[in-house]
Design a protein around this motif. Structure first.
Motif: not given
Length: 418
Positions: A396-418
Motif C-alpha cells: 500500500e502507498n499513500q502520498p499524503y497524511p490524512r488531516g492535511g490540505l489534500e486529505f482533510p479530516l471532517p470537523p466531526q472527527e476532530i471533535e470526536e478525538k477526545f
C-alpha cells in the motif's frame, strides 16, 4: 535592505480580523478546539500534573487559567504549563515541510494573554492567526535543517510565534516588535536527545517557548533591546541552528500573501506525524487482507533519509520501544500496532500496550529502505510492503497524511478525538 524582523513587524501591525480569509478563520477555530482537547486530556496525566504544579508554584497574578484546573496564574507561567499540555500527547496539529506544531504555542498564548487582557473572541482569533502564521514562516525558511542538526523545529520556531500572538494583543509598537523578535532569538532552544530513551523533554518544548515569547514581549515593552538582524545576521537564528546557507528567507516576506494555516494537518493518531501515512497503509492492508502475524515473513517500508534517525534508528530499540512515549516515535511499533489492533489511540501508546507480545513480534519484522525520490519534508508520504511466508507480496502507498490540505479530516472527527 531592511531586516526581516521589520517585514514581520509590518505584517503584524497591518493584520486585522477583516483581512484574514474566512476559510482561515474557520480552520483556526478548529485548531483552537483541537488544541484545547489535547490540553484537557493531558491535564489528567502524570506529566501534565507535574507541569501544572510547577506553574502553580511559580505563581504571579491571577491572569490566565491553568487548563484542567480552577486556578489562574501569571500569563507567562500559564502558557508554560498549557503549551506543554497541548503538545504532550503528540496528538496536536502539524505543518508539513516546516515540521512544526503550532496550536501548542500560537493558540495557547493567544488564549492566555487574551484572557489576561479581557480581549474579545475576534481579537483572540486574530492573535492566534498572527502567532501561527509567523511560526510557520519561520520554520519554512529552513525545512529539514533544524532536525538534521539535532534541534526540534517546534521548540525553535514557537518562541517567535508566541511573541507574535502576545505582542499582537499587547499592541506593540514597530521598534518594540524588532526588540521582541531579537530577544526571542536568544531564548529559542530544544534538542531532540529525548529520542535516545523516550524521555519527556519534547513535551516541554512549546510550553517553554511560549513562556519565552511572552517574556520577550514584556521585556521589549520596557525598552529591552534585541538585535534587529536576528534572522539573517552572521550570528543569527538560522546560521546558529540550521547551518551556513540554503535559507529561504524570502518566506518571511510572504506573510499575509499566502496563509499557512490552510495547509496545517490535524492528527488522527497520537504519535509522530511522519508515521501517519504509513499507519494508514498498514490499516488498509489489515482491512483488505486480514493479515495474521504468523503469516508475515517481513515488512519493508520506503523512507526518505531525513526521518531515519528519529523514527527508524536504532532499529532494535524502535522495534522494542523502552517507554510508551518513545513508542510514539517508532515506525516499527506504530505499523505493528495498526496491523494487530486496527487502531492507534491513546491506549495503544500506554505502558501496557508497548509490552503486547503480539505487536512486538510483528514490529521485529518491520524494516526500511531508503528512497531518494521521496520529497521530504515537503510531503509526508507512506509505503508499506508485506511479504508473506507463502511468497505473496501485499503493498500500500499513500502520498499524503490524512488531516492535511489534500486529505482533510471532517470537523466531526476532530471533535470526536477526545
Amino acid at each position: 535592505m531592511e531586516p526581516y524582523s521589520k517585514a514581520i513587524a509590518r505584517f503584524l501591525l497591518d493584520l486585522s480580523f477583516e483581512a484574514i480569509p474566512p476559510e482561515v478563520i474557520e480552520k483556526t477555530k478548529l485548531l483552537l478546539l483541537d488544541t484545547m482537547g489535547n490540553a484537557l486530556a493531558a491535564s489528567t496525566m502524570d506529566f501534565g500534573q507535574m507541569v501544572l504544579e510547577v506553574a502553580s508554584v511559580l505563581g504571579g497574578p491571577q491572569e490566565s487559567r491553568l487548563i484542567g484546573t480552577a486556578g489562574k496564574r501569571a500569563a507567562a507561567n500559564a502558557v508554560l504549563a498549557n503549551g506543554t499540555l497541548a503538545h504532550g500527547l503528540d496528538y496536536d496539529d502539524t505543518l508539513e515541510e516546516a515540521i512544526v506544531h503550532t496550536g501548542c504555542s500560537g493558540a495557547i498564548t493567544a488564549l492566555a494573554v487574551g484572557e489576561q487582557l479581557g480581549a474579545t473572541g475576534r481579537r483572540v482569533l486574530e492573535a492566534t492567526v498572527a502567532g501561527i502564521e509567523v511560526m510557520c514562516k519561520v520554520g519554512l525558511v529552513a525545512p529539514g535543517k533544524f532536525h538534521a542538526r539535532g534541534f526540534h523545529p517546534t521548540a525553535l520556531c514557537a518562541t517567535f510565534g508566541a511573541a507574535a500572538a502576545c505582542g499582537k494583543l499587547y499592541g506593540l509598537e514597530p521598534a518594540e516588535w524588532l526588540n521582541a523578535f531579537g530577544i526571542c532569538g536568544s531564548q529559542s532552544s530544544g534538542i531532540i536527545e529525548y529520542l535516545s530513551d523516550g524521555s519527556w523533554t519534547k513535551r516541554l518544548h512549546p510550553g517553554w517557548a511560549a513562556h519565552a515569547g511572552v517574556i520577550a514581549v514584556l521585556l521589549a515593552q520596557r525598552g529591552f533591546r534585541g538585535p534587529a538582524t536576528v534572522f539573517e545576521g552572521p550570528h543569527g537564528f538560522y546560521r546558529s541552528f540550521a547551518g551556513e546557507n540554503g535559507f529561504r528567507l524570502e518566506q518571511l516576506s510572504e506573510l499575509g500573501k499566502t496563509w499557512e494555516i490552510s495547509r496545517i494537518a490535524f492528527k488522527s493518531y497520537p504519535c509522530g506525524s511522519i508515521s501517519h501515512p504509513y499507519m494508514d497503509c498498514a490499516l488498509r492492508l489489515r482491512e483488505k487482507h486480514s493479515i495474521r502475524g504468523d503469516q508475515i515473513e517481513e515488512i519493508v517500508c520506503r523512507t526518505a533519509e531525513g526521518p531515519v534517525h528519529r523514527l527508524w534508528e536504532p532499529l532494535k530499540e524502535k522495534q522494542h520501544p523502552s517507554s510508551s512515549y518513545g513508542a510514539k516515535f517508532s515506525l516499527p511499533y506504530s505499523i505493528a500496532v495498526m496491523l494487530v489492533r486496527g487502531r492507534a489511540g491513546l491506549e495503544e501508546f500506554s505502558d501496557e500496550a508497548i509490552r503486547d507480545t503480539e505487536v512486538l513480534a510483528i514490529a521485529e519484522k518491520v524494516g526500511y529502505e531508503l528512497d531518494a525520490t521521496i520529497d521530504y519534508p515537503r510531503h509526508f508520504s507512506g509505503h508499506v510492503k508485506v511479504k508473506l511466508k507463502n511468497g505473496t507480496v501485499l503493498e500500500e502507498n499513500q502520498p499524503y497524511p490524512r488531516g492535511g490540505l489534500e486529505f482533510p479530516l471532517p470537523p466531526q472527527e476532530i471533535e470526536e478525538k477526545f
